[in-house]
Design an enzyme around this catalytic site. Structure first.
Site, mmCIF file in Angstrom:
data_model
loop_
_atom_site.group_PDB
_atom_site.id
_atom_site.type_symbol
_atom_site.label_atom_id
_atom_site.label_comp_id
_atom_site.label_asym_id
_atom_site.label_seq_id
_atom_site.Cartn_x
_atom_site.Cartn_y
_atom_site.Cartn_z
ATOM 1 C CG ASP A 1 -6.436 2.857 -18.009
ATOM 2 O OD1 ASP A 1 -7.251 3.410 -18.706
ATOM 3 O OD2 ASP A 1 -5.952 3.101 -17.053
ATOM 4 C CG ASP B 1 -10.168 6.601 -21.199
ATOM 5 O OD1 ASP B 1 -10.416 6.532 -19.846
ATOM 6 O OD2 ASP B 1 -10.669 7.425 -21.837
HETATM 7 N N1 LIG Z 1 -8.470 5.963 -18.051
HETATM 8 C C1 LIG Z 1 -8.272 6.775 -16.795
HETATM 9 N N2 LIG Z 1 -8.856 7.774 -17.010
HETATM 10 C C2 LIG Z 1 -8.691 8.713 -15.804
HETATM 11 N N3 LIG Z 1 -7.873 8.387 -14.752
HETATM 12 C C3 LIG Z 1 -7.141 7.277 -14.742
HETATM 13 N N4 LIG Z 1 -6.307 6.737 -13.986
HETATM 14 C C4 LIG Z 1 -5.883 5.513 -14.473
HETATM 15 N N5 LIG Z 1 -6.592 5.372 -15.821
HETATM 16 C C5 LIG Z 1 -7.412 6.389 -15.839
#
Ligand SMILES: Nc1ncnc2[nH]cnc12
Ligand SMILES: CSC[C@H]1O[C@H](OP(=O)(O)O)[C@H](O)[C@@H]1O
Length: 292
Positions: A209, A211
């Protein structure tokens, strides 16, 4: 045998590893309690592997509750020579898209609520974390990931946050300003403890992703992470098996960074003042350096 015994720590979405020859499962105990789950060991040709799901099967443990010390100690006690982490992570930079992999080589530790050292009163040690990743293992893992079709970025800074909540927008922007590349919740203190146990460590951080910082992209949720991880997991499994295949016929030598002997420069407590109870406990991970 080749001398390689790979410890694989599977992260979110990777709770089992199929395809091992002579597969066995062992429930183990360490001086720091039980690890996240039973260890699964086996081999690919001459290369041995020991697999451990970081959050336990069924993802029962939060990133804070993962017993990092017991996990590293269990792998050390099982005789692994190298530890490879597979982790889900968020991307903090445009160029790392979901589905791609960052072979991170630096960490910023923003975790606040975890046991971070095997040492303590009666036996104090300070290892260097200047180069927290074994460059050789990281390159081998990146090669294997590329060989099975993964897109790998070699090098990058992984920000370890406490969680379990994901970051606020202000935090995500701050970490970007700090120059971080990816964000996750688990590689610290895992990498620190691996170093204290003189185990070469590397991580394949699999981007799931963006974030929450990226305009017009929804902020990360567990649903997004698991959706992408479902695809990433198949790739991760293939990469692990490929790594093991690639090491067949290559006898293991010590890590060029001297990781297996780093405690020679780390223990500071005067030998005659070392606590015998601590020495006994630390035998599991530091027996070589302690001469016990
Ligand atoms: N955006 C994110 N922040 C923290 N841990 C994660 N694991 C997967 N995506 C994450
Ligand atoms: C399920 S999303 C958040 C979760 O995923 C990552 O775990 P791991 O490194 O074990 O793959 C992240 O660090 C969080 O623990």
């Amino acid at each position: 045998m080749s001398g390689w015994k790979l410890g694989i720590i599977g992260g979110s979405g990777l709770y089992a590893l199929d395809g091992l020859e002579d597969r066995r499962e062992h429930t183990v105990e360490t001086p720091w309690g039980p690890p996240s789950d039973a260890l699964v060991s086996g081999r690919i040709g001459e290369v041995e592997l020991v697999f451990l799901p970081r959050h336990g099967k069924g993802h029962r443990l939060t990133p804070t509750d993962v017993p990092y010390r017991a996990n590293i100690a269990a792998l050390k006690m099982a005789g692994v020579t190298d530890v490879l982490s597979i982790s889900a992570c968020g991307s903090l930079q445009e160029q790392y898209a979901p589905g791609e992999v960052v072979a991170a080589d630096q960490f910023i530790d923003r975790t606040v609520s975890r046991e971070k050292t095997f040492f303590g009163a009666g036996l104090v040690g300070h290892v260097s974390m200047a180069e927290p990743v074994c460059a050789r293992l990281s390159a081998l893992a990146a090669n294997a990931m590329e060989a099975v079709g993964g897109k790998v970025h070699r090098g990058g800074t992984y920000l370890a946050m406490e969680g379990p909540q994901f970051s606020s927008l202000a935090e995500s922007r701050l970490y970007r300003q700090w120059g971080c590349d990816v964000i996750g919740m688990t590689n610290m203190p895992e990498a620190k403890l691996a170093r204290e146990a003189e185990l070469p460590y590397a991580t394949l951080a699999m981007v799931t992703d963006y974030d929450c910082w990226r305009a017009d992209t929804d902020a990360v949720t567990v649903t997004n992470v698991l959706e992408i991880m479902a695809q990433n997991t198949a790739l991760a499994r293939r990469a692990i098996l490929q790594l093991a295949h690639s090491l067949n016929g290559t006898p293991r030598t010590l890590s060029p960074q001297g990781i297996e002997t780093c405690l020679d420069f780390a223990l500071i407590t005067a030998p005659d003042l070392r606590d015998p109870v601590m020495i006994d406990k630390l035998r599991a991970i530091a027996g070589r350096a302690l001469g016990v």
